[in-house]
Structure formats: structure tokens, C-alpha cells
Enzyme design. Structure first.
Site, PDB file in Angstrom:
ATOM      1  N   LYS A   1       9.840  -3.948  -9.063  1.00 18.28           N
ATOM      2  CA  LYS A   1       9.400  -3.741  -7.446  1.00 18.28           C
ATOM      3  C   LYS A   1      10.484  -4.495  -6.630  1.00 18.28           C
ATOM      4  CE  LYS A   1       5.908  -3.705  -3.868  1.00 18.28           C
ATOM      5  NZ  LYS A   1       4.738  -3.386  -3.603  1.00 18.28           N
TER       6      LYS A   1
ATOM      7  N   ARG B   1       4.019  -0.558   5.840  1.00 17.08           N
ATOM      8  CA  ARG B   1       3.274  -1.826   6.247  1.00 17.08           C
ATOM      9  C   ARG B   1       2.734  -1.570   7.756  1.00 17.08           C
ATOM     10  NH1 ARG B   1       7.670  -6.295   4.188  1.00 17.08           N
ATOM     11  NH2 ARG B   1       7.378  -5.917   2.081  1.00 17.08           N
TER      12      ARG B   1
ATOM     13  N   LYS C   1       8.500 -11.220   1.131  1.00 18.12           N
ATOM     14  CA  LYS C   1       7.983 -11.137  -0.084  1.00 18.12           C
ATOM     15  C   LYS C   1       8.906 -11.412  -1.123  1.00 18.12           C
ATOM     16  CE  LYS C   1       4.461  -8.060   1.300  1.00 18.12           C
ATOM     17  NZ  LYS C   1       3.560  -7.039   0.744  1.00 18.12           N
TER      18      LYS C   1
ATOM     19  N   GLU D   1      11.330  -7.529 -16.392  1.00 20.41           N
ATOM     20  CA  GLU D   1      10.010  -7.226 -16.009  1.00 20.41           C
ATOM     21  C   GLU D   1       9.241  -6.215 -16.545  1.00 20.41           C
ATOM     22  OE1 GLU D   1       8.106  -8.531 -13.771  1.00 20.41           O
ATOM     23  OE2 GLU D   1       9.212  -9.798 -12.487  1.00 20.41           O
TER      24      GLU D   1
ATOM     25  N   LYS E   1      10.487   0.982  -7.970  1.00 19.16           N
ATOM     26  CA  LYS E   1      10.331   1.206  -6.522  1.00 19.16           C
ATOM     27  C   LYS E   1      11.233   0.087  -5.722  1.00 19.16           C
ATOM     28  CE  LYS E   1       6.638   0.120  -3.149  1.00 19.16           C
ATOM     29  NZ  LYS E   1       5.388  -0.580  -3.103  1.00 19.16           N
TER      30      LYS E   1
ATOM     31  N   SER F   1       8.135   4.529   1.954  1.00 24.54           N
ATOM     32  CA  SER F   1       7.829   5.225   3.149  1.00 24.54           C
ATOM     33  C   SER F   1       9.180   5.165   3.973  1.00 24.54           C
ATOM     34  CB  SER F   1       6.885   4.285   3.868  1.00 24.54           C
ATOM     35  OG  SER F   1       7.430   2.733   3.923  1.00 24.54           O
TER      36      SER F   1
ATOM     37  N   TYR G   1       5.569  11.073  -0.266  1.00 22.69           N
ATOM     38  CA  TYR G   1       4.608  11.567   0.757  1.00 22.69           C
ATOM     39  C   TYR G   1       4.936  13.065   1.162  1.00 22.69           C
ATOM     40  CZ  TYR G   1       3.890   6.469   1.290  1.00 22.69           C
ATOM     41  OH  TYR G   1       3.600   5.303   1.187  1.00 22.69           O
TER      42      TYR G   1
HETATM   43  C1  PBG Z   1       1.806  -3.283  -1.268  1.00 23.89           C
HETATM   44  C2  PBG Z   1       2.498  -2.294  -1.375  1.00 23.89           C
HETATM   45  C3  PBG Z   1       3.428  -2.178  -0.648  1.00 23.89           C
HETATM   46  C4  PBG Z   1       3.782  -0.515  -0.939  1.00 23.89           C
HETATM   47  C5  PBG Z   1       2.981  -0.067  -2.137  1.00 23.89           C
HETATM   48  N1  PBG Z   1       2.043  -1.040  -1.978  1.00 23.89           N
HETATM   49  C6  PBG Z   1       4.356  -2.664   0.441  1.00 23.89           C
HETATM   50  C7  PBG Z   1       4.701  -3.840   0.103  1.00 23.89           C
HETATM   51  O1  PBG Z   1       4.941  -4.373  -0.928  1.00 23.89           O
HETATM   52  O2  PBG Z   1       5.113  -4.843   1.131  1.00 23.89           O
HETATM   53  C8  PBG Z   1       5.071   0.265  -0.259  1.00 23.89           C
HETATM   54  C9  PBG Z   1       5.016   1.477  -0.255  1.00 23.89           C
HETATM   55  C10 PBG Z   1       5.732   2.417   0.755  1.00 23.89           C
HETATM   56  O3  PBG Z   1       6.759   1.836   1.358  1.00 23.89           O
HETATM   57  O4  PBG Z   1       5.856   3.399   0.836  1.00 23.89           O
HETATM   58  N2  PBG Z   1       1.302  -4.047  -2.288  1.00 23.89           N
END
Ligand code: PBG
Length: 341
Positions: free
Chosen positions: A208, A218, A232, A248, A263, A289, A328
Site C-alpha cells: 500500500k 479521506r 502517512k 511486504e 493499492k 477514490s 466504486y
Molecule cells: C485507511 C484506508 C484508506 C483507504 C482505504 N483504507 C486511506 C488511507 O490510507 O489514508 C483509501 C481508499 C480510497 O482512497 O478509495 N486505512
């Protein structure tokens, strides 16, 4: 006169191989297609909130935060469309957010109540995938515990094991740690097994990336304001790396992950491909997203065709090696695939 070119030496044989022949008819293109996008490959992410009325997410056209009843109805829609699973993300009331995110482990929190309602209405007829991470619950918006400006690894993992147990006890069949702490898959596996949840699977967000494409998510779950200008990058991966993504994934498999995820998807197609070919594991990808918002925004501006871009983006993620895709677009794609349009 026929169009065939060719010198004296190869009359009628130029070029000897014509790849366009297999592209000539729609039926032939379909027969030679190497990759297919089917409703069975889709997972539908949904946002649940603690209000009665749905609330549109401005940055994600067509996406709304739904009540528990709304989620139960969406699951019915998913079932009727043939979508195998949904992924739940809670929008937590700001008054319940704390420094330690302790509401995450409350068996009566919003997502646990939602999972119980889903299982009551739908039994095992649809998969329920629950995120394991603290960001919906922390006042600072991080996925882990924050102390002296640092995200604590092992202390966070301990809380995550309790969160995973609460979700499993509520009835989700899959827990999906998305936090990127080291060692959490093994710890969650051990905690689930020790508490009678050995049948609950782990879908690990294994590779990720720290990505700008999570922005709309968010704001949808309301963690953007909590996170503020922070990032992050001390726990999510640098977009510069792919060998690290394989490490990982290898660790998460060794720790007991049943499925692994990459992701975002579109910025990491190479990583999806390497993960699938290196490990042969069930490999999922998250069309996040920002990818969804980007395609919608371009289409709304008349810059590209929404349906074509949606289908091409998902087919490409499949071609890279993803078995299933969180998107989505899931219900829209499912309808399109069903109607053949
Ligand atoms: C949080 C999480 C995130 C997403 C899924 N779980 C956001 C992040 O890591 O800040 C993002 C999913 C998306 O953007 O559609 N642990």
C-alpha cells in the site's frame, strides 16, 4: 485491384503476419480476448454513517454515505447484480474520535452493528470485508497510535488485533488490515485463531503506497480534517519502490495472509503484475477514490467517455494480474456487463 502490396520477391506475401485479421470483427475480438472483466471480479466499497439519510460525497459522484439500513439494501442490490462482496468503511462521529482510537475495538461501534445487520439480512450470501486500521477513530487521523510525533508500531498492532476480533465476532468473513504496521498480519491471525475465528480470512493491504489518490476517501470518511497537513509516509510505501512491495507481500504471506492487495491500482500496475507472477497468490487491487474521481471529473468536463474509461481502467487492472478489484464503479459496471452495453 487488390490492396496487397509486396515486392517481386514475395508476391502477395507482404506482410506475412497480419495481426489485424484477429481484430476485424467484434465476435473475433471477443474470442481472442486474453483478459475478461466479469462481475465476479468486483468488490464494492461502501461508506456507512450513523445518520438516517444518505449523504452524497462531493468528490465522488454517485457515491453516498449510507445508514446501516441503506447498506443492507446496497448489499441486496450487490447480490442481485452478482457482486460477490462489499467492503465497509465507517464514518465515525467526531465526538467518538480519540487520541488512542479506542472506539475501534468497541463491539457496538457503527461498523460492528452494520456487520451484524448485514449478516442477519443476508447470512453468508454476500462477502463482508472490514478494514482494520485506526484512522476512522483517531483524532489525529492516523492509522496507528501517535506518540511524540511517531506512529508506534507494536502498540498499534495490539489494538488492531482487538479491532479484528471485534469485527470477526460481529460476523465479517474477511478482515483487511490497511494500516501497514509491521507484523500485524501474523498478530491478527494468532488473535483470531485464539478466539475461535480461524475461519475468518485475512485480506492484507500488503503493498500500500502513500498516495495522493486517497484524497476523496479521506474526505468521505471524515479523516482528512483530522490528518490535516500530516502524511502517512512513515508507514505507507514510497511510490518509488516495487522490490519493497514484494518484500511486504512475502512477509504478509508468511504471516498468514489469505489474499494480498496492491493499492492504488492504476499507479501500481507493475507492482500488481510482479506480485501475481512472483507469488501466484489471490491478488486484489484497489481502484481508489482518486482514480474514480479523476475519471469522473474528466468525463464531466467532456474530456473522455465515462463508460469506456471505466471499463478500460478495470480491464487493465485485471490484465496486470489482479484477480479481484475493489472499485466504486462496481454497481455501474455490473449493470453494464449484465445489459451487454
Ligand atoms: C485507511 C484506508 C484508506 C483507504 C482505504 N483504507 C486511506 C488511507 O490510507 O489514508 C483509501 C481508499 C480510497 O482512497 O478509495 N486505512
Amino acid at each position: 485491384m487488390n490492396e496487397r502490396a509486396g515486392g517481386e520477391a514475395f508476391p502477395g506475401r507482404f506482410p506475412a503476419t497480419r495481426l489485424r485479421r484477429n481484430r476485424r470483427h467484434a465476435w473475433l475480438r471477443s474470442l481472442v480476448a486474453e483478459t475478461r472483466l466479469s462481475v465476479e471480479n468486483l468488490i464494492w466499497p461502501l461508506f456507512v454513517h450513523d445518520l438516517a439519510e444518505p449523504e452524497a460525497v462531493p468528490a465522488m459522484p454517485g457515491v453516498s454515505r449510507l445508514s446501516i439500513e441503506g447498506i443492507v439494501d446496497a448489499a441486496a442490490e450487490a447480490r442481485s447484480l452478482g457482486i460477490p462482496a462489499i467492503a465497509l468503511f465507517p464514518v465515525i462521529d467526531p465526538s467518538l474520535k480519540t487520541l488512542d482510537g479506542s472506539h475501534a475495538v468497541d463491539p457496538d461501534n457503527l461498523v460492528c452493528r452494520c456487520v451484524r445487520a448485514l449478516r442477519q439480512a443476508h447470512g453468508n450470501e454476500i462477502g463482508i470485508i472490514c478494514d482494520v486500521a485506526l484512522d476512522p477513530y483517531t483524532s489525529h487521523g492516523h492509522d496507528g497510535l501517535l506518540a511524540d510525533g511517531q506512529i508506534l508500531n507494536d502498540a498499534t498492532v495490539e489494538v488492531l488485533t482487538r479491532q479484528a476480533r471485534a469485527l470477526a465476532a460481529a460476523g465479517c468473513q474477511v478482515v483487511a488490515p490497511s494500516d501497514m504496521m509491521d507484523g500485524r498480519v501474523g498478530a491478527i491471525r494468532a488473535a483470531l485463531d485464539a478466539h475461535g475465528h480461524d475461519d475468518v480470512a485475512i485480506l492484507s493491504y500488503a503493498a500500500k503506497f502513500a498516495s495522493a489518490f486517497y484524497g476523496p476517501f479521506r474526505s468521505a470518511v471524515g479523516s482528512a480534517a483530522n490528518l490535516g497537513a500530516a502524511d502517512k509516509k512513515t508507514y505507507q510505501m514510497s511510490p518509488a519502490n516495487s522490490d519493497e512491495g514484494l518484500r511486504e507481500v512475502a512477509l504478509d504471506i508468511a504471516e498468514g495472509a489469505d489474499m494480498v492487495m496492491v493499492k492504488p491500482a492504476m499507479t501500481a500496475l507493475d507492482v500488481i503484475h510482479r506480485v501475481k507472477t512472483s507469488f501466484g497468490m489471490p491478488t486484489f487491487a484497489y481502484q481508489v477514490s482518486g482514480e474514480y474521481a479523476m475519471i469522473h471529473a474528466a468525463a464531466a468536463a467532456g474530456m473522455l467517455d465515462l463508460k469506456a474509461a471505466m471499463l478500460e481502467s478495470l480491464l487493465s487492472i485485471r490484465r496486470a494480474g489482479a484477480d479481484a478489484v475493489l472499485t466504486y464503479f462496481a454497481p455501474t459496471v455490473a449493470e453494464r456487463l449484465a445489459s451487454g452495453s
